[in-house]
Scaffold this active site. Sequence first.
Site, PDB file in Angstrom:
ATOM      1  N   GLY A 252       0.920  -1.054   0.049  1.00  0.00           N
ATOM      2  CA  GLY A 252       0.052  -0.020   0.074  1.00  0.00           C
ATOM      3  C   GLY A 252       0.840   1.250  -0.082  1.00  0.00           C
ATOM      4  O   GLY A 252       1.867   1.002   0.327  1.00  0.00           O
ATOM      5  N   CYS A 253       0.272   2.352  -0.362  1.00  0.00           N
ATOM      6  CA  CYS A 253       1.130   3.493  -0.444  1.00  0.00           C
ATOM      7  C   CYS A 253       1.492   4.007   0.845  1.00  0.00           C
ATOM      8  O   CYS A 253       2.845   4.530   0.947  1.00  0.00           O
ATOM      9  CB  CYS A 253       0.267   4.581  -1.175  1.00  0.00           C
ATOM     10  SG  CYS A 253      -1.336   4.891  -0.634  1.00  0.00           S
ATOM     11  N   TYR A 254       0.605   4.026   2.009  1.00  0.00           N
ATOM     12  CA  TYR A 254       0.965   4.597   3.272  1.00  0.00           C
ATOM     13  C   TYR A 254       2.010   3.831   3.832  1.00  0.00           C
ATOM     14  O   TYR A 254       2.924   4.049   4.290  1.00  0.00           O
ATOM     15  CB  TYR A 254      -0.409   4.792   4.203  1.00  0.00           C
ATOM     16  CG  TYR A 254      -1.442   5.764   3.676  1.00  0.00           C
ATOM     17  CD1 TYR A 254      -0.854   6.922   3.790  1.00  0.00           C
ATOM     18  CD2 TYR A 254      -2.481   5.395   3.106  1.00  0.00           C
ATOM     19  CE1 TYR A 254      -1.911   8.094   3.570  1.00  0.00           C
ATOM     20  CE2 TYR A 254      -3.451   6.421   3.073  1.00  0.00           C
ATOM     21  CZ  TYR A 254      -3.077   7.703   3.264  1.00  0.00           C
ATOM     22  OH  TYR A 254      -4.104   8.677   2.840  1.00  0.00           O
TER      23      TYR A 254
END
Length: 309
Positions: free
Chosen positions: A116-118
């Site tokens: 995921g990006c985060y």
Amino acid sequence: MKPKIFIDGEHGTTGLQIRTRLAGRTDLEVISIPEEERRNKDMRADYLRAADIAILCLPDDASREAVSLLHGHNDTRIIDTSTAHRIHADWAYGFAELEKAQRERIKSARLVANPGCYPTGAIALVRPLRDAGLLGSDHAISVNAVSGYTGGGKQMIAQMEDPNNPEHISANNFLYGTTLRHKHVPELQMHGRLEKRPIFSPSVGRFAQGMIVQVPLFLDQMQGKASLKNIHEALTAHYAGQDIVRVVPLEESAHAGRIDAEELAGTDGMKLYVFGTEGDGEVNLVAVLDNLGKGASGAAVQNMDLMLS
Ligand SMILES: NC(=O)C1=CN([C@@H]2O[C@H](COP(=O)(O)OP(=O)(O)OC[C@H]3O[C@@H](n4cnc5c(N)ncnc54)[C@H](OP(=O)(O)O)[C@@H]3O)[C@@H](O)[C@H]2O)C=CC1
Ligand SMILES: CC(=O)N[C@@H](CCC(=O)OP(=O)(O)O)C(=O)O
């Protein structure tokens, strides 16, 4: 023969960005489903099975469906950009810089789960400190972050950009995930090697691409006589020998002033900052990246290249 790449969901936000990145490539063949057939399950099954690597840019349920369409067709390798398989034991976690062996794992894997990006930002900051013994496994971590609105895909882009959208969002900056049960928490906990569930507080700003992920820490709660200097050294040692993650020199961070969430928009890199004042007892670890670059599409292409190498 050139390897065949199929992007399932190629007309969505992440898919389009992958297609753009692959547009000039002559070493592979992108096989492409007509846009009007993008939800045609039988046709998708044919494309998935014809591909050497299928990159899934779909919601979680549709990703699981794509994997089931490939059941018994083990010649197709898969990169899944969704949350569906990131903590699944059969899938290699597609963060090549996670630890020394990760690159090889991705290279030889049939199934790769793109991070995921985060979590890309948070794990990049936390994991090297866990592995270096500066953070104990039971350390309580908080992660605060802001993302560009393309992180929410086509739906959020329309909500932010179109004032006539029935679900228009007028806020310029809003918090969400306030139940602290964001779908990225399990992945962050597992690949960050954390015993305690981290507190994760995401937000969105009125800008298309880019993000800041922050992990503030008290040095006296850390291990190994933690200081700005040895935290920075641990991060620098961890990311030596690659050119995607850059650990900003302490001197440069000390003079950075404002940090722009869009600093790396349009790139596939990530910058890590160590902020604080030596001797004061606190540090703020900060990652800056593009949610659609190292946070999604850029990482997917990096993983594809590793798998083809
Ligand atoms: N955007 C980002 O910054 C990031 C996204 N991701 C992940 O990437 C994945 C894709 O996200 P994103 O590109 O943002 O989302 P979008 O909504 O922009 O795109 C998703 C695409 O998938 C298609 N789709 C949806 N359901 C099906 C289905 N059942 N069968 C076939 N196609 C389907 C959609 O078609 P239609 O147009 O008909 O709706 C759309 O084209 C998600 O899992 C997301 O969480 C990961 C990291 C960052
Ligand atoms: C701004 C925004 O809405 N972001 C998305 C996460 C984008 C992303 O990383 O997608 P995955 O969930 O597949 O990892 C969210 O919070 O759901």
